[in-house]
Design a protein around this motif. Structure first.
Motif, short mmCIF file in Angstrom:
data_model
loop_
_atom_site.label_atom_id
_atom_site.label_comp_id
_atom_site.label_asym_id
_atom_site.label_seq_id
_atom_site.Cartn_x
_atom_site.Cartn_y
_atom_site.Cartn_z
N ASP A 144 0.85 -1.19 0.00
CA ASP A 144 0.00 0.00 0.00
C ASP A 144 0.88 1.24 0.00
O ASP A 144 1.96 1.25 0.60
CB ASP A 144 -0.88 0.04 1.26
N ILE A 145 0.42 2.27 -0.69
CA ILE A 145 1.11 3.55 -0.64
C ILE A 145 0.71 4.25 0.65
O ILE A 145 -0.47 4.38 0.95
CB ILE A 145 0.76 4.42 -1.85
N SER A 146 1.69 4.66 1.42
CA SER A 146 1.41 5.35 2.68
C SER A 146 2.46 6.43 2.88
O SER A 146 3.46 6.24 3.57
CB SER A 146 1.41 4.36 3.85
N GLU A 147 2.27 7.54 2.22
CA GLU A 147 3.21 8.65 2.25
C GLU A 147 2.93 9.51 3.48
O GLU A 147 1.90 10.18 3.57
CB GLU A 147 3.08 9.49 0.98
N ILE A 148 3.85 9.48 4.44
CA ILE A 148 3.59 10.19 5.70
C ILE A 148 4.17 11.60 5.71
O ILE A 148 3.94 12.36 6.64
CB ILE A 148 4.18 9.40 6.89
N THR A 149 4.92 11.98 4.67
CA THR A 149 5.51 13.31 4.67
C THR A 149 4.42 14.37 4.54
O THR A 149 3.39 14.16 3.89
CB THR A 149 6.50 13.47 3.50
N ILE A 150 4.63 15.50 5.15
CA ILE A 150 3.67 16.60 5.06
C ILE A 150 4.24 17.76 4.26
O ILE A 150 3.70 18.86 4.27
CB ILE A 150 3.26 17.09 6.47
N THR A 151 5.34 17.51 3.56
CA THR A 151 5.94 18.53 2.71
C THR A 151 5.90 18.05 1.26
O THR A 151 5.86 16.86 0.99
CB THR A 151 7.39 18.84 3.11
N CYS A 152 5.94 18.99 0.35
CA CYS A 152 5.89 18.67 -1.08
C CYS A 152 7.23 18.06 -1.50
O CYS A 152 8.28 18.67 -1.27
CB CYS A 152 5.61 19.93 -1.88
N PRO A 153 7.24 16.89 -2.12
CA PRO A 153 8.50 16.28 -2.54
C PRO A 153 9.16 17.01 -3.69
O PRO A 153 10.34 16.80 -3.97
CB PRO A 153 8.08 14.86 -2.96
N LYS A 154 8.42 17.90 -4.35
CA LYS A 154 8.97 18.62 -5.50
C LYS A 154 9.63 19.92 -5.09
O LYS A 154 10.77 20.20 -5.50
CB LYS A 154 7.87 18.89 -6.52
N CYS A 155 8.95 20.74 -4.26
CA CYS A 155 9.51 22.05 -3.91
C CYS A 155 9.83 22.20 -2.43
O CYS A 155 10.45 23.18 -2.02
CB CYS A 155 8.55 23.17 -4.35
#
Length: 329
Positions: free
Chosen positions: A291-302
């Motif tokens: 399962d995708i479970s992205e816990i980061t709260i910041t944008c991975p691009k900027c």
């Protein structure tokens, strides 16, 4: 708030989700006994439960939207992990391909030349009743082949996957094998020799068909185009056991026989330098999509923390966007 764009990647989720709905509907009609000594009521209940799980696969997707740069990326998914599910098969193939890229890159960075080839090992097509037996025969023959002296001498590493297709001749299980040649290899094993070795290992009275693609190389001075062709061969080895094209067109009986034959199988296996690279990268051997479970709260691009989450709920034929909500910082 600016208008939130529809995620580009969700179109692929939609296509595979639509396929999963078709397969789930077919499974509900299946009458093939997944195990011996099951009553008709138990058989029906088994396939209905499996179909319901598949129908609910990826029914909710959560995307993160960055209000700073406008990018969107998938943050969470919920998968059923059924081996016949087109959504899960697609996600697993992406997962496998990513892990293979990391593994081959790890081998290359160690200073070892990556000389690869793609081998397909086949046997005659069989009926549904004999599919389990045929797969057993394939995997047993594969174990014998790996013990051959010439194989052990010239094969430094491998990734082996099992695939089942359906044709006019019946069910066709076969193996895709990505091999890394040992240092000093200079086409010592011909296609004819490998076919003979495979025939001996398979212990049949005919010469099985073996397809061997030319080897590609990424030495320290190797060319990018050759590396890309190596990765194409690696991705072929990492694809799903049964394609969505087959599962969506299969009959309930065909799906039942395939499901029964694949139950408990290790669909992909690694050895030699590839297994060592995976261990160094701490890659597990679980043969199910994560399962995708992205816990980061910041944008991975900027890198901005001005990110909101959006839930997409499956409805008939597509995903509907819910109300955006702020991520708790």
């Amino acid at each position: 708030m600016s208008i939130i764009p529809y995620p580009d990647g969700i179109n692929k989720w939609t296509a595979h989700k639509q396929q999963a709905s078709i397969v789930a509907d077919t499974l509900r009609k299946c009458k093939v006994a997944p195990r011996l000594s099951m009553s008709p009521e138990d058989i029906q209940q088994y396939w209905m439960m499996r179909a319901d799980n598949m129908a609910n696969c990826a029914s909710v997707l959560i995307y993160n939207y960055c209000r700073e740069c406008g990018s969107m990326h998938i943050a969470r998914s919920y998968l059923c992990r059924d081996r016949l599910c087109p959504v899960c098969s697609w996600r697993l193939s992406l997962q496998r391909a990513g892990e293979m890229w990391l593994s081959l890159q790890k081998i290359y960075e160690s200073g070892t030349a990556v000389n690869a080839a793609m081998i397909t090992l086949t046997a005659k097509s069989v009926t549904g009743e004999n599919l389990e037996k045929s797969i057993n025969q394939l995997l047993t023959a594969w174990a014998r082949l790996r013990k051959r002296r010439s194989w052990m001498r010239w094969i430094a590493g491998y990734a082996r996957s099992l695939e089942v297709t359906i044709g006019t001749g019946g069910y066709h299980p076969h193996l895709h094998v990505l091999v890394l040649w040992a240092d000093g290899y200079d086409r010592q094993l011909t296609q004819r020799q490998i076919c003979d070795m495979w025939g001996d290992a398979l212990r049949v009275d005919y010469t099985p068909i073996c397809d061997i693609r030319r080897a590609y190389n990424k030495a320290p001075d190797g060319q990018t185009a050759e590396w890309e062709r190596t990765m194409s061969a690696a991705i072929e080895c990492c694809k799903y056991a049964v394609s969505g094209k087959i599962t969506t067109s299969a009959t309930p009986e065909q799906l039942g026989y395939i499901a029964r034959a694949l139950k408990g199988r290790r669909l992909i296996a690694y050895g030699g330098t590839i297994a060592a690279a995976r261990a160094a990268l701490s890659l597990g051997d679980d043969d199910t999509p994560a399962d995708i479970s992205e816990i980061t709260i910041t944008c991975p691009k900027c890198g901005s923390d001005d990110v909101i989450s959006i839930t997409y709920q499956w409805a008939t034929g597509g995903y509907l966007m819910g109300i955006p909500y702020a991520i708790q910082k």
